[in-house]
Design an enzyme around this catalytic site. Structure first.
Site, short mmCIF file in Angstrom:
data_model
loop_
_atom_site.label_atom_id
_atom_site.label_comp_id
_atom_site.label_asym_id
_atom_site.label_seq_id
_atom_site.Cartn_x
_atom_site.Cartn_y
_atom_site.Cartn_z
N HIS A 235 0.58 -1.03 -0.13
CA HIS A 235 0.01 -0.07 0.03
C HIS A 235 0.90 1.20 -0.13
CE1 HIS A 235 -4.01 -1.83 -0.15
NE2 HIS A 235 -3.69 -2.31 1.00
N ASN B 63 -6.95 -6.89 -5.01
CA ASN B 63 -8.04 -5.87 -5.44
C ASN B 63 -8.13 -4.29 -5.48
OD1 ASN B 63 -7.63 -6.04 -2.37
ND2 ASN B 63 -9.47 -4.89 -2.25
N HIS B 64 -7.02 -3.86 -4.88
CA HIS B 64 -6.90 -2.49 -5.10
C HIS B 64 -6.06 -2.28 -6.29
CE1 HIS B 64 -7.90 -0.74 -1.23
NE2 HIS B 64 -7.95 -1.79 -0.85
N HIS C 167 -3.95 -13.07 -3.77
CA HIS C 167 -4.26 -12.23 -2.82
C HIS C 167 -5.29 -12.37 -1.78
CE1 HIS C 167 -4.26 -7.92 -1.31
NE2 HIS C 167 -5.76 -7.78 -1.64
#
Length: 367
Positions: free
Chosen positions: A57, A128-129, A232
């Site tokens: 992230h 997913n991001h 993931h």
């Protein structure tokens, strides 16, 4: 800011290959790493040490700390691969919640090139991001990441369309571009023009067919390295029945806006949408108090999935683990998202190591 028309960029083509040799043995003691599928789906890396890193992230500092802990990144600030024949797998969610997303992607690509020359390899799976951003969902984008997109577009102008050199070089250039930014925030409520430019810049990079979307399209949503599955969220029996290579290719084609009929491909629902898709599934990683099904039922689903692929275990990210890297279901599942990014839990980095089919949390015994 540079013009957002990126049609002149030379992007890597999507060429299907069945089996490719990734590297050669350095000392003759190990067989070459072989890869089946494009993007990679099945990897044979017999005898090699495997390390897996969870969600990053946009936190470049924590990324470097995790890779140093894994023993694959030099600690001298030169971003050199020191992992030899190690195989590194990153579990996705590099995007959102932090400001150095492109820099992390650039670093991993650079390390992959270095690793291959040493007999190792670096693999990434999309989370997913990544898929959210390709769909244009920017809800979780850090303001600094919008800044990075605008800087990166200006930086690309200097390379006159040479995508590979530009992308790999960004990790070395990113700090200079940060310092170049003015002290004025792009994100005051009055600065609507800057906001619009930033969103356009990100869209041009990450919309299907954009250069960063094409870069993400080089990676899988599920990867099998020897006897271990990496994804993931989590793999389920109906994913296996659908076909791992088929899903990887469909997601890649969507991201790269590529199809044999020249029509834009549809969003691959089974891999990227819905609570039970590969990138969103939390069946194996959520706390027992939140589990919808009984442990025995989940174990049965897991065993069916692993047996269908001849796998020993599965490594997943996606759900932050407040107790660090841990295993579930008789060590058949390893959950490695520890929320290390400052935009999530700001926790201490942790890394999973697999040697001789035995997995362990490398953080134990480290400070």
């Amino acid at each position: 800011m540079a013009a957002v028309s990126l049609g002149s960029l030379s992007l890597p083509p999507l060429k299907c290959r069945k089996v490719a040799v990734c590297c050669s043995c350095v000392n003759g003691s190990l067989r070459p790493i072989t890869v089946s599928g494009n993007p990679p789906t099945f990897v044979s890396a017999s005898g090699r040490r495997i390390v897996a890193v969870g969600d990053l992230h946009g936190d470049l500092s924590k990324t470097r700390r995790a890779l140093e802990m894994a023993g694959v990144l030099s600690s001298d600030g030169q971003d050199l691969w020191i992992g030899g024949e190690t195989v590194l797998v990153q579990l996705g969610d590099i995007l959102d919640r932090g400001e150095d997303e492109i820099a992390i992607l650039s670093l991993l690509r650079s390390l992959d090139i270095q690793a291959k020359s040493a007999g190792g390899a670096v693999f990434q799976v999309n989370g997913n991001h990544e898929t959210m951003n390709v769909e244009g969902d920017f809800r979780y984008v850090d303001p600094g990441a919008f800044d990075e997109c605008m800087d990166f577009l200006d930086y690309l102008d200097e390379y006159k369309g040479n995508w590979d050199d530009a992308f790999i070089g960004w990790i070395r250039a990113t700090e200079w571009w940060k310092k170049k930014r003015t002290s004025e925030s792009y994100w005051t409520r009055w600065n609507f023009l800057k906001r619009q430019q930033a969103v356009i810049a990100r869209s041009s990079l990450l919309s299907p067919g954009g250069p960063l979307a094409c870069e993400l399209g080089r990676h899988s949503v599920v990867l099998k390295v020897d006897d271990w599955i990496f994804c993931h969220g989590g793999l389920l029996p109906h994913h296996v029945a659908y076909g791992l290579e088929r899903m990887n290719k469909e997601v890649s084609s969507w991201m790269r806006d590529f199809s044999e009929s020249n029509d834009s491909p549809a969003v691959p629902f089974i891999a990227t949408r819905g609570y039970d898709s590969i990138v969103w599934n939390r069946l194996y990683s959520r706390d027992s108090a939140d589990e919808k099904y009984q442990i025995l039922q989940i174990s049965s689903i897991l065993e069916e999935t692993l047996q269908a692929l001849g796998a020993k275990g599965m490594v997943v990210g996606h759900t932050p683990q407040f107790n660090g890297v841990n295993s579930k279901y008789n060590e058949r599942i390893w959950c490695i998202d520890v929320g290390m990014s400052s935009g999530v839990l700001n926790s201490r980095p942790e890394v999973l190591e697999i040697v001789d089919d035995k997995a362990r949390n490398m953080t134990k015994g480290h400070t």
